[in-house]
Write an enzyme that holds these catalytic residues in place. Structure first.
Site, PDB file in Angstrom:
ATOM      1  N   GLY A 111       9.562  -3.623 -10.014  1.00  0.00           N
ATOM      2  CA  GLY A 111       7.946  -3.221 -10.331  1.00  0.00           C
ATOM      3  C   GLY A 111       6.992  -4.373  -9.981  1.00  0.00           C
ATOM      4  N   SER A 112       7.412  -5.330  -9.328  1.00  0.00           N
ATOM      5  CA  SER A 112       6.399  -6.286  -9.063  1.00  0.00           C
ATOM      6  C   SER A 112       5.149  -5.787  -8.145  1.00  0.00           C
ATOM      7  CB  SER A 112       7.023  -7.269  -8.306  1.00  0.00           C
ATOM      8  OG  SER A 112       7.177  -7.068  -6.840  1.00  0.00           O
ATOM      9  N   ASN A 113       5.380  -4.800  -7.019  1.00  0.00           N
ATOM     10  CA  ASN A 113       4.144  -4.203  -6.699  1.00  0.00           C
ATOM     11  C   ASN A 113       3.470  -3.206  -7.457  1.00  0.00           C
ATOM     12  OD1 ASN A 113       4.151  -4.747  -3.502  1.00  0.00           O
ATOM     13  ND2 ASN A 113       6.392  -4.015  -3.702  1.00  0.00           N
ATOM     14  N   LEU A 140      13.323   4.389  -4.495  1.00  0.00           N
ATOM     15  CA  LEU A 140      14.446   4.649  -3.644  1.00  0.00           C
ATOM     16  C   LEU A 140      15.137   6.074  -3.923  1.00  0.00           C
ATOM     17  CD1 LEU A 140      16.576   1.185  -4.621  1.00  0.00           C
ATOM     18  CD2 LEU A 140      14.893   1.850  -2.948  1.00  0.00           C
ATOM     19  N   LYS A 141      14.587   6.875  -4.521  1.00  0.00           N
ATOM     20  CA  LYS A 141      15.117   8.364  -4.272  1.00  0.00           C
ATOM     21  C   LYS A 141      14.336   9.243  -3.485  1.00  0.00           C
ATOM     22  CE  LYS A 141      16.532  12.151  -7.124  1.00  0.00           C
ATOM     23  NZ  LYS A 141      16.262  12.971  -8.453  1.00  0.00           N
ATOM     24  N   ASN A 168       3.641   5.149   1.002  1.00  0.00           N
ATOM     25  CA  ASN A 168       4.865   3.994   0.648  1.00  0.00           C
ATOM     26  C   ASN A 168       4.563   2.648   1.364  1.00  0.00           C
ATOM     27  OD1 ASN A 168       7.574   3.613   0.163  1.00  0.00           O
ATOM     28  ND2 ASN A 168       8.154   3.667   2.494  1.00  0.00           N
ATOM     29  N   HIS A 208       6.743  -0.606   2.970  1.00  0.00           N
ATOM     30  CA  HIS A 208       8.065  -1.154   3.478  1.00  0.00           C
ATOM     31  C   HIS A 208       8.193  -2.457   3.641  1.00  0.00           C
ATOM     32  CE1 HIS A 208      11.942  -0.125   5.175  1.00  0.00           C
ATOM     33  NE2 HIS A 208      11.610  -0.895   6.094  1.00  0.00           N
ATOM     34  N   ASP A 221      10.374   6.429   5.887  1.00  0.00           N
ATOM     35  CA  ASP A 221       9.921   5.357   6.542  1.00  0.00           C
ATOM     36  C   ASP A 221       9.165   5.837   7.969  1.00  0.00           C
ATOM     37  OD1 ASP A 221      10.700   3.756   4.556  1.00  0.00           O
ATOM     38  OD2 ASP A 221      12.606   3.178   5.697  1.00  0.00           O
ATOM     39  N   GLU A 277       3.136  -8.072   0.353  1.00  0.00           N
ATOM     40  CA  GLU A 277       3.063  -6.766   0.000  1.00  0.00           C
ATOM     41  C   GLU A 277       2.139  -6.629  -1.289  1.00  0.00           C
ATOM     42  OE1 GLU A 277       6.810  -4.308  -0.934  1.00  0.00           O
ATOM     43  OE2 GLU A 277       7.843  -6.010  -0.036  1.00  0.00           O
TER      44      GLU A 277
HETATM   45  C1  GRF Z   1       9.770  -4.097  -2.031  1.00  0.00           C
HETATM   46  O1  GRF Z   1      10.197  -4.894  -1.105  1.00  0.00           O
HETATM   47  C2  GRF Z   1       9.228  -2.703  -1.395  1.00  0.00           C
HETATM   48  O2  GRF Z   1       8.650  -2.819  -0.199  1.00  0.00           O
HETATM   49  C3  GRF Z   1      10.782  -2.237  -1.266  1.00  0.00           C
HETATM   50  O3  GRF Z   1      11.310  -2.523  -2.475  1.00  0.00           O
HETATM   51  C4  GRF Z   1      10.578  -3.689  -3.076  1.00  0.00           C
HETATM   52  C5  GRF Z   1      10.407  -3.423  -4.201  1.00  0.00           C
HETATM   53  O4  GRF Z   1       9.952  -4.513  -4.915  1.00  0.00           O
HETATM   54  N1  GRF Z   1      10.724  -0.671  -0.987  1.00  0.00           N
HETATM   55  P1  GRF Z   1       9.236  -4.077  -6.584  1.00  0.00           P
HETATM   56  O5  GRF Z   1      10.132  -3.235  -7.386  1.00  0.00           O
HETATM   57  O6  GRF Z   1       7.899  -3.733  -6.084  1.00  0.00           O
HETATM   58  O7  GRF Z   1       9.265  -5.569  -7.362  1.00  0.00           O
END
Ligand code: GRF
Length: 226
Positions: free
Chosen positions: A11-13, A84-85, A101, A103, A144, A173
């Site tokens: 969940g860093s994004n 991822l689902k 999304n 990527h 994607d 990101e």
């Molecule tokens: C990120 O690199 C995203 O692009 C990919 O999975 C990673 C998720 O990172 N789909 P986080 O869970 O947001 O830390």
């Protein structure tokens, strides 16, 4: 603009989005976080900020529940951030043009089924590519695959490990995704394409053509296709 984030991992994004839109006057608010993993760091990060969370089952038809959650929380934009689902087709159809999304590579290269997480960066390194990057795209029925709204390049250096590339990509990101969401909030879906340049400033220099000395040093097979 009310944003729902779907995430399966650390969940860093999500954290980058929570931080970018924390101020009361921010153009977007993270209004709901959904995960298919009860142990996801994303759910903990959301809870720590008082953002409503929902867990969805790992199997079965989750379309009715997803659609109900998004409606119940009056969501305007859905962001898949390490989700991822597979998103059910009924949800993709209902949210077409309003679901993004992120990527960790430059699509259409290094994307598609099975191409996630560390595997992406390993494939980039194995290919010998010198540039990878980040893509934010609208979601369609294929992994994607939907229209690309923003990309930013990241160098791959000789001897890099997958972890080193992943860290460099992830840092981008964390800037690009909030920039796209902000552009979406301010100007709508049609205007997000220039937001990468706005986030990072104009590129330092345009790509340079091969100079003659370098071309002269190349093996014949390469110079012939020039
Ligand atoms: C990120 O690199 C995203 O692009 C990919 O999975 C990673 C998720 O990172 N789909 P986080 O869970 O947001 O830390």
């Amino acid at each position: 603009m009310r944003v729902a984030v779907l995430a399966s991992g650390h969940g860093s994004n999500l954290q980058a989005l929570l931080d970018a839109f924390a101020a009361p006057a921010a153009p977007a608010v993270i209004a709901l976080v959904i995960s298919n993993k009860a142990s996801s760091g994303a759910l903990a990060r959301a809870a720590a900020r008082g953002v409503p969370t929902a867990a969805i089952a790992e199997s079965g038809d989750d379309a009715p529940r997803l659609l109900a959650l998004l409606a119940e929380h009056a969501i305007d934009l859905v962001v898949l951030a390490g989700y991822l689902k597979r998103v059910p087709e009924a949800v993709v159809r209902a949210w077409r043009g309003r679901m993004l999304n992120v990527h960790p590579a430059l699509l259409p290269a290094f994307g598609g089924p099975g191409m996630y997480g560390r595997r992406v960066h390993e494939a980039v390194i194995a290919s010998g590519a010198r540039v990878t990057g980040v893509t934010v795209h609208l979601v369609d029925e294929q992994y994607d695959h939907g229209p690309i709204v923003a990309q930013w390049p990241v160098p791959v250096r000789p001897g890099d490990t997958a972890e080193q590339v992943a860290a460099r990509v992830l840092a981008v990101e964390h800037q690009l995704l909030p920039a796209v969401v902000a552009a979406f909030a301010r100007r709508g879906a049609a205007a997000v394409c220039s937001c990468a340049d706005e986030a990072f400033g104009p590129r330092a220099e345009p790509p340079r053509p091969l100079d003659d000395a370098l071309v002269a040093a190349l093996p014949p097979a390469i110079t012939e296709t020039r």
